[in-house]
Write an enzyme that holds these catalytic residues in place. Structure first.
Site, PDB file in Angstrom:
ATOM      1  N   GLY A  52     -11.577   7.049 -37.639  1.00  0.00           N
ATOM      2  CA  GLY A  52     -11.339   7.909 -36.475  1.00  0.00           C
ATOM      3  C   GLY A  52     -12.611   8.050 -35.661  1.00  0.00           C
ATOM      4  O   GLY A  52     -13.701   7.632 -36.086  1.00  0.00           O
ATOM      5  N   SER A  54     -15.866   9.611 -33.693  1.00  0.00           N
ATOM      6  CA  SER A  54     -16.926  10.543 -34.071  1.00  0.00           C
ATOM      7  C   SER A  54     -16.440  11.970 -33.754  1.00  0.00           C
ATOM      8  O   SER A  54     -15.898  12.209 -32.678  1.00  0.00           O
ATOM      9  CB  SER A  54     -18.187  10.229 -33.259  1.00  0.00           C
ATOM     10  OG  SER A  54     -19.189  11.166 -33.529  1.00  0.00           O
ATOM     11  N   LYS A  58     -13.821  13.180 -40.078  1.00  0.00           N
ATOM     12  CA  LYS A  58     -13.841  12.255 -41.220  1.00  0.00           C
ATOM     13  C   LYS A  58     -14.654  12.802 -42.390  1.00  0.00           C
ATOM     14  O   LYS A  58     -14.175  12.837 -43.519  1.00  0.00           O
ATOM     15  CB  LYS A  58     -14.419  10.885 -40.794  1.00  0.00           C
ATOM     16  CG  LYS A  58     -13.632  10.179 -39.709  1.00  0.00           C
ATOM     17  CD  LYS A  58     -14.233   8.827 -39.372  1.00  0.00           C
ATOM     18  CE  LYS A  58     -15.657   8.856 -38.856  1.00  0.00           C
ATOM     19  NZ  LYS A  58     -15.835   9.558 -37.572  1.00  0.00           N
ATOM     20  N   SER A 126     -15.298   2.870 -38.183  1.00  0.00           N
ATOM     21  CA  SER A 126     -14.633   1.561 -38.356  1.00  0.00           C
ATOM     22  C   SER A 126     -13.668   1.293 -37.202  1.00  0.00           C
ATOM     23  O   SER A 126     -12.453   1.270 -37.389  1.00  0.00           O
ATOM     24  CB  SER A 126     -13.923   1.461 -39.709  1.00  0.00           C
ATOM     25  OG  SER A 126     -13.221   2.622 -40.073  1.00  0.00           O
TER      26      SER A 126
HETATM   27  N1  LIG Z   1     -23.096   4.228 -30.492  1.00  0.00           N
HETATM   28  C1  LIG Z   1     -22.542   4.955 -31.466  1.00  0.00           C
HETATM   29  N2  LIG Z   1     -21.210   4.931 -31.647  1.00  0.00           N
HETATM   30  C2  LIG Z   1     -20.657   5.662 -32.628  1.00  0.00           C
HETATM   31  N3  LIG Z   1     -21.369   6.442 -33.496  1.00  0.00           N
HETATM   32  C3  LIG Z   1     -22.704   6.482 -33.375  1.00  0.00           C
HETATM   33  C4  LIG Z   1     -23.343   5.745 -32.340  1.00  0.00           C
HETATM   34  N4  LIG Z   1     -24.676   5.986 -32.438  1.00  0.00           N
HETATM   35  C5  LIG Z   1     -24.868   6.818 -33.460  1.00  0.00           C
HETATM   36  N5  LIG Z   1     -23.680   7.128 -34.032  1.00  0.00           N
HETATM   37  C6  LIG Z   1     -23.572   7.947 -35.246  1.00  0.00           C
HETATM   38  O1  LIG Z   1     -23.205   7.035 -36.280  1.00  0.00           O
HETATM   39  C7  LIG Z   1     -22.079   7.507 -36.996  1.00  0.00           C
HETATM   40  C8  LIG Z   1     -21.036   6.405 -37.194  1.00  0.00           C
HETATM   41  O2  LIG Z   1     -21.449   5.480 -38.158  1.00  0.00           O
HETATM   42  P1  LIG Z   1     -20.381   4.511 -38.821  1.00  0.00           P
HETATM   43  O3  LIG Z   1     -21.121   3.696 -39.815  1.00  0.00           O
HETATM   44  O4  LIG Z   1     -19.228   5.285 -39.294  1.00  0.00           O
HETATM   45  O5  LIG Z   1     -19.938   3.608 -37.563  1.00  0.00           O
HETATM   46  S1  LIG Z   1     -19.116   2.231 -37.544  1.00  0.00           S
HETATM   47  O6  LIG Z   1     -18.011   2.364 -38.516  1.00  0.00           O
HETATM   48  O7  LIG Z   1     -20.022   1.152 -37.924  1.00  0.00           O
HETATM   49  O8  LIG Z   1     -18.627   2.089 -36.160  1.00  0.00           O
HETATM   50  C9  LIG Z   1     -21.473   8.621 -36.177  1.00  0.00           C
HETATM   51  O9  LIG Z   1     -21.122   9.611 -37.126  1.00  0.00           O
HETATM   52  P2  LIG Z   1     -19.735  10.416 -37.107  1.00  0.00           P
HETATM   53  O10 LIG Z   1     -19.880  11.386 -35.976  1.00  0.00           O
HETATM   54  O11 LIG Z   1     -19.713  11.079 -38.450  1.00  0.00           O
HETATM   55  O12 LIG Z   1     -18.598   9.475 -36.920  1.00  0.00           O
HETATM   56  C10 LIG Z   1     -22.561   9.058 -35.220  1.00  0.00           C
HETATM   57  O13 LIG Z   1     -23.229  10.191 -35.744  1.00  0.00           O
HETATM   58  N1  LIG Z   2      -9.670  20.196 -39.693  1.00  0.00           N
HETATM   59  C1  LIG Z   2     -10.627  20.743 -38.941  1.00  0.00           C
HETATM   60  N2  LIG Z   2     -10.394  21.891 -38.278  1.00  0.00           N
HETATM   61  C2  LIG Z   2     -11.369  22.432 -37.515  1.00  0.00           C
HETATM   62  N3  LIG Z   2     -12.610  21.923 -37.368  1.00  0.00           N
HETATM   63  C3  LIG Z   2     -12.896  20.776 -38.011  1.00  0.00           C
HETATM   64  C4  LIG Z   2     -11.923  20.138 -38.834  1.00  0.00           C
HETATM   65  N4  LIG Z   2     -12.464  19.014 -39.337  1.00  0.00           N
HETATM   66  C5  LIG Z   2     -13.721  18.968 -38.868  1.00  0.00           C
HETATM   67  N5  LIG Z   2     -13.981  20.029 -38.067  1.00  0.00           N
HETATM   68  C6  LIG Z   2     -15.247  20.286 -37.367  1.00  0.00           C
HETATM   69  O1  LIG Z   2     -15.399  19.241 -36.416  1.00  0.00           O
HETATM   70  C7  LIG Z   2     -16.731  18.787 -36.388  1.00  0.00           C
HETATM   71  C8  LIG Z   2     -16.765  17.279 -36.676  1.00  0.00           C
HETATM   72  O2  LIG Z   2     -16.352  17.074 -38.014  1.00  0.00           O
HETATM   73  P1  LIG Z   2     -16.960  15.901 -38.883  1.00  0.00           P
HETATM   74  O3  LIG Z   2     -16.310  15.991 -40.222  1.00  0.00           O
HETATM   75  O4  LIG Z   2     -18.452  15.911 -38.841  1.00  0.00           O
HETATM   76  O5  LIG Z   2     -16.407  14.625 -38.091  1.00  0.00           O
HETATM   77  P2  LIG Z   2     -16.800  13.084 -38.188  1.00  0.00           P
HETATM   78  O6  LIG Z   2     -17.313  12.840 -39.581  1.00  0.00           O
HETATM   79  O7  LIG Z   2     -15.529  12.350 -37.909  1.00  0.00           O
HETATM   80  O8  LIG Z   2     -17.829  12.860 -37.127  1.00  0.00           O
HETATM   81  C9  LIG Z   2     -17.505  19.624 -37.398  1.00  0.00           C
HETATM   82  O9  LIG Z   2     -18.165  20.653 -36.699  1.00  0.00           O
HETATM   83  C10 LIG Z   2     -16.440  20.172 -38.311  1.00  0.00           C
HETATM   84  O10 LIG Z   2     -16.790  21.431 -38.836  1.00  0.00           O
END
Ligand SMILES: Nc1ncnc2c1ncn2[C@@H]1O[C@H](COP(=O)(O)OS(=O)(=O)O)[C@@H](OP(=O)(O)O)[C@H]1O
Ligand SMILES: Nc1ncnc2c1ncn2[C@@H]1O[C@H](COP(=O)(O)OP(=O)(O)O)[C@@H](O)[C@H]1O
Length: 222
Positions: A52, A54, A58, A126
């Protein structure tokens, strides 16, 4: 550097995902196998793959699910994108080929955890369908469980816990998923979690949905 060629701004991964570089290598089987480990743990090894945008939740789901399984006496291990990029995948960026290599490595690691008999919870954006399908192909008999956190970009952007969307909108991060980089939604995932009337299910509700699936498919028993 033999493995990485720097070509302008773009890193070209010479170490291609599927082409083996070694010859004269042989598979070695050990006397204790996956079934023995599963019997010991009273569970079945599998990979719960959470994909999903960012900010879609997740890591929250991964940790809530991990804790819930632990409470039930089930052995689980979380692989998280941000965390693995501090170690195993610290040489990778966010260009499409780097993301593909990131997911390829994680898929192989997740396969090892599943073979160890654990519930491996992989939490990665992903964004490419092809990369996720390659990971699925590594696992047999329904033990790759794809969970799509189908949250709207609006919700993820409103959350923006790390301020990354703000930076991406300001052009300070290039190639940010959902802004100026693609996200390919799954077509045939096992579990989809989405907003109901604009409200996201709670973390424990999301985890419960996955636990129910694992129970029904027999992964939480011998
Ligand atoms: N350009 C760009 N695009 C998306 N995300 C970015 C980018 N740069 C840094 N980040 C940070 O990296 C986290 C995602 O890493 P992943 O290894 O899950 O990415 S991927 O599956 O290879 O696309 C992602 O974490 P999550 O917010 O937890 O998803 C971001 O914190
Ligand atoms: N089910 C949910 N309901 C409300 N807030 C959530 C829920 N899941 C995550 N959050 C909030 O959303 C934000 C992003 O969650 P996070 O788990 O870090 O997402 P990701 O790993 O996809 O980037 C965080 O501040 C988290 O506390």
């Amino acid at each position: 550097e033999e493995l990485l060629l720097l070509e302008g701004e773009n890193r070209v991964l010479e170490m291609s995902s599927t082409v083996p570089k070694s010859s004269n290598i042989f598979w070695h089987d050990c006397p204790v196998g996956k079934t023995d480990r599963q019997n010991l743990l009273k569970q079945k090894g599998c990979v719960v793959w959470i994909t999903g945008l960012s900010g879609s939740g997740k890591s929250t789901l991964a940790c809530t699910l991990g804790r819930e399984l632990h409470t039930r006496g089930k052995l689980a291990y979380v692989l998280d994108g941000d965390n693995l990029r501090h170690g195993l995948n610290k040489d990778l960026g966010f260009a499409a080929e780097d993301r593909a290599e990131n997911i390829r490595r994680v898929g192989e690691v997740a396969k090892l955890f599943a073979d160890a008999g654990l519930v491996c919870i992989a939490s990665f954006i992903s964004p490419y369908r092809r990369d996720r399908e390659s990971c699925r192909a590594l696992l047999s008999d329904g033990s790759f469980i794809e969970v799509f956190l189908n949250m709207s970009l609006e919700l993820c952007e409103a959350r923006d816990p790390k301020g990354l969307y703000k930076l991406a909108r300001a052009g300070k991060i290039k190639g940010f998923t959902g802004i100026d980089d693609p996200y390919e939604a799954p077509l045939n995932c096992e579990i989809e979690i989405k907003e109901v009337d604009g409200v996201c299910p709670s973390p424990s509700d999301m985890a419960a949905q996955v636990i129910t699936y694992l129970e029904d498919k027999g992964f939480l028993h011998e």
